[in-house]
Scaffold this motif. Structure first.
Motif, PDB file in Angstrom:
ATOM      1  N   ILE A  83       0.838  -1.202   0.000  1.00 52.63           N
ATOM      2  CA  ILE A  83       0.000   0.000   0.000  1.00 52.63           C
ATOM      3  C   ILE A  83       0.878   1.259   0.000  1.00 52.63           C
ATOM      4  CG2 ILE A  83      -1.697   1.304   1.350  1.00 52.63           C
ATOM      5  CD1 ILE A  83      -2.795  -1.480   2.260  1.00 52.63           C
ATOM      6  N   GLY A  84       1.920   1.231   0.837  1.00 45.28           N
ATOM      7  CA  GLY A  84       2.845   2.369   0.896  1.00 45.28           C
ATOM      8  C   GLY A  84       3.479   2.636  -0.460  1.00 45.28           C
ATOM      9  N   LEU A  85       3.933   1.562  -1.098  1.00 42.96           N
ATOM     10  CA  LEU A  85       4.582   1.696  -2.406  1.00 42.96           C
ATOM     11  C   LEU A  85       3.613   2.277  -3.441  1.00 42.96           C
ATOM     12  CD1 LEU A  85       7.056   1.033  -4.290  1.00 42.96           C
ATOM     13  CD2 LEU A  85       5.861  -1.088  -4.824  1.00 42.96           C
ATOM     14  N   LEU A  86       2.393   1.763  -3.456  1.00 40.14           N
ATOM     15  CA  LEU A  86       1.417   2.233  -4.453  1.00 40.14           C
ATOM     16  C   LEU A  86       1.096   3.718  -4.264  1.00 40.14           C
ATOM     17  CD1 LEU A  86      -1.073  -0.744  -4.926  1.00 40.14           C
ATOM     18  CD2 LEU A  86       0.591   0.175  -6.559  1.00 40.14           C
ATOM     19  N   ILE A  87       0.976   4.121  -2.994  1.00 40.39           N
ATOM     20  CA  ILE A  87       0.692   5.535  -2.736  1.00 40.39           C
ATOM     21  C   ILE A  87       1.867   6.397  -3.207  1.00 40.39           C
ATOM     22  CG2 ILE A  87       0.369   7.271  -0.911  1.00 40.39           C
ATOM     23  CD1 ILE A  87      -1.295   5.177   0.607  1.00 40.39           C
ATOM     24  N   ALA A  88       3.088   5.982  -2.827  1.00 39.43           N
ATOM     25  CA  ALA A  88       4.274   6.759  -3.210  1.00 39.43           C
ATOM     26  C   ALA A  88       4.426   6.808  -4.729  1.00 39.43           C
ATOM     27  CB  ALA A  88       5.520   6.142  -2.577  1.00 39.43           C
ATOM     28  N   LEU A  89       4.159   5.686  -5.382  1.00 38.93           N
ATOM     29  CA  LEU A  89       4.353   5.622  -6.834  1.00 38.93           C
ATOM     30  C   LEU A  89       3.277   6.401  -7.579  1.00 38.93           C
ATOM     31  CD1 LEU A  89       5.758   4.291  -9.346  1.00 38.93           C
ATOM     32  CD2 LEU A  89       4.136   2.411  -9.094  1.00 38.93           C
ATOM     33  N   LEU A  90       2.044   6.257  -7.163  1.00 39.75           N
ATOM     34  CA  LEU A  90       0.934   6.773  -7.971  1.00 39.75           C
ATOM     35  C   LEU A  90       0.373   8.123  -7.513  1.00 39.75           C
ATOM     36  CD1 LEU A  90      -1.075   3.460  -8.566  1.00 39.75           C
ATOM     37  CD2 LEU A  90       0.547   4.577 -10.111  1.00 39.75           C
ATOM     38  N   THR A 119       5.676   6.502   2.239  1.00 38.36           N
ATOM     39  CA  THR A 119       7.031   6.093   1.859  1.00 38.36           C
ATOM     40  C   THR A 119       7.768   5.530   3.070  1.00 38.36           C
ATOM     41  OG1 THR A 119       7.005   7.900   0.274  1.00 38.36           O
ATOM     42  CG2 THR A 119       9.130   6.845   0.690  1.00 38.36           C
ATOM     43  N   VAL A 120       7.647   6.223   4.195  1.00 38.55           N
ATOM     44  CA  VAL A 120       8.310   5.736   5.406  1.00 38.55           C
ATOM     45  C   VAL A 120       7.762   4.365   5.784  1.00 38.55           C
ATOM     46  CG1 VAL A 120       8.651   6.150   7.873  1.00 38.55           C
ATOM     47  CG2 VAL A 120       8.844   8.045   6.243  1.00 38.55           C
ATOM     48  N   PRO A 157      14.755   2.651  -4.931  1.00 39.96           N
ATOM     49  CA  PRO A 157      13.957   3.790  -5.394  1.00 39.96           C
ATOM     50  C   PRO A 157      13.190   4.469  -4.253  1.00 39.96           C
ATOM     51  CG  PRO A 157      13.653   1.926  -6.863  1.00 39.96           C
ATOM     52  CD  PRO A 157      14.418   1.428  -5.682  1.00 39.96           C
ATOM     53  N   LEU A 158      12.697   3.675  -3.315  1.00 46.02           N
ATOM     54  CA  LEU A 158      11.975   4.250  -2.183  1.00 46.02           C
ATOM     55  C   LEU A 158      12.915   5.105  -1.331  1.00 46.02           C
ATOM     56  CD1 LEU A 158       9.788   1.212  -1.113  1.00 46.02           C
ATOM     57  CD2 LEU A 158       8.899   3.495  -1.618  1.00 46.02           C
ATOM     58  N   HIS A 197       5.458 -10.787 -10.764  1.00 41.57           N
ATOM     59  CA  HIS A 197       4.179 -11.096 -10.094  1.00 41.57           C
ATOM     60  C   HIS A 197       3.245  -9.885 -10.102  1.00 41.57           C
ATOM     61  CE1 HIS A 197       5.726  -9.009  -6.489  1.00 41.57           C
ATOM     62  NE2 HIS A 197       4.479  -8.944  -6.094  1.00 41.57           N
ATOM     63  N   THR A 198       3.826  -8.686 -10.229  1.00 42.43           N
ATOM     64  CA  THR A 198       3.006  -7.475 -10.315  1.00 42.43           C
ATOM     65  C   THR A 198       1.885  -7.660 -11.349  1.00 42.43           C
ATOM     66  OG1 THR A 198       5.061  -6.278  -9.935  1.00 42.43           O
ATOM     67  CG2 THR A 198       3.140  -4.968 -10.622  1.00 42.43           C
TER      68      THR A 198
END
Lengths: 219, 429
Positions: A83-90, A119-120, A157-158, A197-198
């Protein structure tokens, strides 16, 4: 090479080539998969295969009964990371500008503090998952160097994005260049590893759910 | 083991690899949650029993043969082919510690159907001579004699005659033009033959016409367990030939989990065409009789506190979930579900050919501790099930752990409580 030259190279040729490898690689992987095909099922269906397939595509995002208790770290940290990754990415405004540039599509960004927190959370969750992979007997047993490589190319990247935004450790321009380069690395590694897998997660869930669905099993 | 056999093994695996298999291997993130779903891991704590690890030989074949990167690596000599020694090392994982119960397939967050993968990897093991001895011998007996236990038609006739006598109901063998053809598992002919009498009672009560064939009576399919589609196809074909010759409307799969999978779901794909008849588990047939009002019970409902053990292949992998519960409601007063019941049930430990594999016995009994803890939490006097293999395994497990509990067949329990005075004899709905 100045920081600016490095950044221009990173977001120019480096990212372009990485994107080409990513797109062609993913397409080849999908081609390899679909060329294998699947035999039609001749048994008399009890219920709809497609119905079961679509059901499992979303239903499998919820952990099976008892699983949270059995594997809390994987489940909680897994959710937090994704969820964190998706928010940061999108939902990070500069990312949306990039997507608009490339795809012509845009959507509202989330406030910076939300993206920052996400992100954190993703970074911490990934660290937790790394430690878990190293100390849990099952996860350590299953892991090869590729699992750690994939972890690293997802983490960088994060981390660099976070550091660049907060102007930490290195000058902004240089850190941003590293951020771009780490994304390029992620894109290059992607088609050759479990990062696939994405996309394939939806295919796998569908196939699995379709088999159950035909039989009238709701999973 | 010869290199030629190994080549055949790899080729067999290659033939098994389809788009779902490729997608599953592409999707695995090594999260290890399948281990938490598998009783062989939860009860031993040994990571080698992680389900996805059991199909590692298949993954290697897929990678080397069907991915660009894997092909490049093997062309450059940078990756190792699957060897005889690999399959030897994996034999225990593929045959002793997997019952193909499919609990991992139901849990995997990326959606991998690992039981499907195990079924396929076994094709390579079987053809290259890496199946376990017990299963290989059972397969030979089934092909040559017609049953994994070596039961011949003569034995069947004797058992059927004695059950007909005991129940006072005539059982006509090889009768054409009837509605139902009943198949039996070896265990139901030898140990649990009361099942035959119970079916006779229910059929008579419901006024249904049925028969048993002396040409093809064995419902279990060793080919499915050992992983040989060739053997599995032969065994299914025997049933199909007889069913079509007798002109029955429905073939009944008995109280056996994998027999149901074999004839109901895998069968048409094995012989390459749909059937001209239907296939139903005995529990489905009983539930249809119930729905049609053809079953009448006396007032003596079972008041013993009991539970139901879901056979994996009938329930999670077969889709017959609610029927046994509806039937139990009719004849039992004090029915309690186990924790993790229905599609989430834990295997008895002996499915998928494990019960035929003597070497696996200590491991199978060890992992029965999972069933024990399920049972301990509800404190019942009896456990009803609808699979004679489960029944055997449960009885052995209960004995091993010194647990005093009856294991009952649902069909037999139901037959006991029928009210004969209200039988719908001949009154076909």
């Amino acid at each position: 090479m100045t920081d600016m030259e490095l950044l221009n190279w990173a977001r120019g040729p480096a990212l372009e080539w990485a994107t080409i490898i990513f797109v062609v690689g993913v397409l080849v992987r999908f081609l390899e998969m679909s060329l294998l095909g699947r035999k039609p099922d001749l048994s008399e269906a009890r219920a709809s295969a497609a119905g079961g397939g679509w059901r499992t595509v979303w239903r499998r995002s919820i952990p099976a009964p008892g699983l949270v208790k059995q594997a809390p770290v994987v489940i909680y940290a897994g959710y937090a990371f994704h969820i964190g990754l998706l928010i940061a990415l999108l939902f990070f405004a500069p990312h949306i500008l990039l997507f608009k540039d490339v795809f012509g599509l845009s959507w509202p960004a989330l406030p910076f503090f939300v993206v920052d927190a996400a992100t954190v959370i993703a970074i911490v969750a990934l660290l937790v998952l790394l430690v878990h992979r190293l100390v849990n007997p099952v996860r350590r047993f299953l892991s090869s160097w590729v699992d750690y490589l994939v972890w690293a190319v997802t983490f960088l990247p994060l981390l660099t994005g976070y550091l660049a935004y907060h102007r930490m450790i290195l000058p902004y321009t240089e850190m941003l260049a590293y951020h771009m380069l780490s994304v390029a690395l992620l894109l290059v590694v992607f088609p050759f590893t479990k990062l696939m897998h994405t996309f394939t997660i939806f295919v796998s869930r569908w196939y699995n759910g379709a088999v159950s669905g035909r039989k009238g099993v709701q999973l | 083991m010869s290199a030629l056999n190994m080549e055949r093994g790899v080729k067999a695996m290659m033939e098994q690899i389809d788009a779902p298999i490729a997608s599953y291997f592409n999707s695995c993130v090594h999260c290890g949650l399948c281990a938490d779903a598998c009783l062989f891991y939860t009860e031993t704590g040994d990571p080698k029993y992680t389900p996805i690890h059991k199909v590692e030989p298949l993954r290697r074949v897929w990678k080397q043969e069907y991915t660009f990167w894997g092909k490049l690596m093997s062309t450059l000599g940078l990756s190792r082919r699957v060897t005889d020694a690999d399959l030897d090392a994996w034999q225990e994982l593929v045959y002793d510690s997997c019952t193909m119960c499919g609990r991992c397939s139901a849990v995997c967050p990326v959606g991998n159907d690992i039981a499907y993968m195990v079924r396929k990897v076994r094709e390579g093991f079987a053809v290259s001579g890496h199946a376990t001895e017990g299963l290989a011998e059972a397969a030979i007996r089934t092909v040559n004699i017609g049953s994994p236990m070596g039961i011949k038609a003569e034995t069947l006739k004797k058992m059927v005659a004695s059950e007909a006598k005991a129940s006072g109901i005539e059982i006509e063998l090889d009768k054409p033009g009837v509605e139902y053809l009943l198949m039996l598992s070896s265990a139901e002919i030898m140990q649990f033959h009361e099942f035959i009498g119970a079916v006779a009672k229910v059929m008579d009560h419901a006024g249904a016409t049925w028969t048993i064939s002396t040409e093809a009576f064995e419902a279990t399919n060793t080919g499915i367990q050992i992983g040989s589609s060739d053997i599995a196809r032969q065994l299914v074909q025997r049933v199909v030939d007889v069913a079509e010759k007798l002109g029955v409307k429905t073939v009944i799969s008995p109280e056996c989990g994998h027999a149901y999978i074999a004839i109901r779901w895998d069968g048409p794909n094995l012989i390459g065409r749909p059937y001209g008849f239907q296939v139903k588990h005995i529990v489905e047939v009983l539930d249809e009789f119930r729905a049609q009002g053809r079953l009448h019970f006396d007032d003596s409902k079972e008041d013993m506190k009991l539970t139901f053990h879901d056979p994996c292949q009938m329930v999670r992998r077969g889709g017959v979930v609610e029927q046994p519960r509806r039937l139990l409601d009719l004849c039992a007063d004090n029915f309690t579900e186990m924790p993790d019941s229905g599609v989430w049930n834990w295997c008895c430990g002996g499915g998928g050919g494990v019960s035929t594999n003597e070497r696996a016995e200590p491991l199978r009994l060890k992992v029965f501790s999972r069933k024990k803890s399920q049972l301990d939490s509800i404190g019942v006097k009896a456990m009803v099930t609808t699979c004679s293999n489960c029944r055997n395994m449960l009885e052995e497990g209960l004995e091993e752990y010194g647990m005093d509990m009856e294991v009952l067949s649902l069909t037999e329990l139901l037959a006991e409580h029928l009210d004969d005075s209200k039988a719908s004899k001949g009154a076909e709905a």
